[in-house]
Write a protein that holds these residues in place. Sequence first.
Motif, PDB file in Angstrom:
ATOM      1  N   TYR A 197      30.762  -8.267 -42.324  1.00  0.00           N
ATOM      2  CA  TYR A 197      32.188  -8.854 -42.651  1.00  0.00           C
ATOM      3  C   TYR A 197      32.135  -9.678 -43.963  1.00  0.00           C
ATOM      4  CZ  TYR A 197      36.722 -10.321 -42.072  1.00  0.00           C
ATOM      5  OH  TYR A 197      38.142 -10.723 -42.127  1.00  0.00           O
ATOM      6  N   VAL A 245      37.251  -5.343 -45.448  1.00  0.00           N
ATOM      7  CA  VAL A 245      37.079  -4.859 -44.225  1.00  0.00           C
ATOM      8  C   VAL A 245      37.758  -5.532 -42.899  1.00  0.00           C
ATOM      9  CG1 VAL A 245      35.113  -3.283 -44.682  1.00  0.00           C
ATOM     10  CG2 VAL A 245      34.855  -5.534 -43.447  1.00  0.00           C
ATOM     11  N   SER A 246      38.325  -4.824 -41.947  1.00  0.00           N
ATOM     12  CA  SER A 246      38.950  -5.802 -40.651  1.00  0.00           C
ATOM     13  C   SER A 246      37.889  -6.108 -39.892  1.00  0.00           C
ATOM     14  CB  SER A 246      39.775  -4.858 -40.319  1.00  0.00           C
ATOM     15  OG  SER A 246      39.428  -3.890 -39.600  1.00  0.00           O
ATOM     16  N   ASN A 289      31.758  -8.005 -47.485  1.00  0.00           N
ATOM     17  CA  ASN A 289      32.918  -7.206 -47.807  1.00  0.00           C
ATOM     18  C   ASN A 289      34.149  -7.918 -47.844  1.00  0.00           C
ATOM     19  OD1 ASN A 289      31.838  -4.234 -47.988  1.00  0.00           O
ATOM     20  ND2 ASN A 289      31.175  -4.821 -45.950  1.00  0.00           N
ATOM     21  N   ASN A 290      34.285  -9.093 -47.702  1.00  0.00           N
ATOM     22  CA  ASN A 290      35.395 -10.099 -47.830  1.00  0.00           C
ATOM     23  C   ASN A 290      35.033 -11.414 -48.704  1.00  0.00           C
ATOM     24  OD1 ASN A 290      37.539  -9.147 -46.133  1.00  0.00           O
ATOM     25  ND2 ASN A 290      35.783  -8.796 -44.807  1.00  0.00           N
ATOM     26  N   SER A 302      37.245  -3.228 -37.469  1.00  0.00           N
ATOM     27  CA  SER A 302      36.497  -1.791 -38.031  1.00  0.00           C
ATOM     28  C   SER A 302      34.929  -2.390 -37.958  1.00  0.00           C
ATOM     29  CB  SER A 302      36.866  -1.676 -39.249  1.00  0.00           C
ATOM     30  OG  SER A 302      36.686  -2.688 -40.403  1.00  0.00           O
ATOM     31  N   VAL A 303      34.672  -3.606 -38.339  1.00  0.00           N
ATOM     32  CA  VAL A 303      33.178  -4.205 -38.207  1.00  0.00           C
ATOM     33  C   VAL A 303      32.827  -4.085 -36.680  1.00  0.00           C
ATOM     34  CG1 VAL A 303      31.757  -6.007 -38.795  1.00  0.00           C
ATOM     35  CG2 VAL A 303      33.455  -5.322 -40.360  1.00  0.00           C
TER      36      VAL A 303
END
Length: 175
Positions: A62, A8-9, A65-66, A12-13
């Motif tokens: 974040y 995710v960016s 998801n990264n 967006s978060v």
Amino acid sequence: MENTSTPVSTTSVGLRYGLLTGIVSIIYSFILLAANLEQNTALSLLGIVILIGGIFLAHKNYKENNGGFMSYGQGLGIGVILSLVSGLLGGIFRYVYMEFIDPSAAQRAIEQTRAKMEEAGNMSDAQIDQAIQMSQRFATGPIGIAVAILGSALIGFLLTLIIAAITKHNRPEFE
């Protein structure tokens, strides 16, 4: 540890958690305003705890998801975006509440502020009147919304400077 989630960016978060933090802050602010407790300093500071919690949860999301990684700069970006969105929602809410839902709330706040200034005893009546007039200009209408956004962004930035240092987890350079 294989991570199969889609990255995710920061934007967006920050937006998602800014909306969630803003909604929680609005609910809390509504409770304080409806109960006439908005001048209670201890309860008002709880709003900062809501912001801190939102930033921590956004950083956690974040990283999940990264691949478990988040740089200091990414954490700072998430926190600032979150604070801006939350401040915008809070500013709009306060404007709508003070203008349409309970216009007497603004007058109560002015009276309580005046009483505190008079109790302090270090200002003349003319100085108190001038201070009240000035604060009314910055607390109402579009200027009030802008002040809420800027105030929230500044507080969020300062808090995120510390929180991002704690929650960051840099990707190893030689991976």
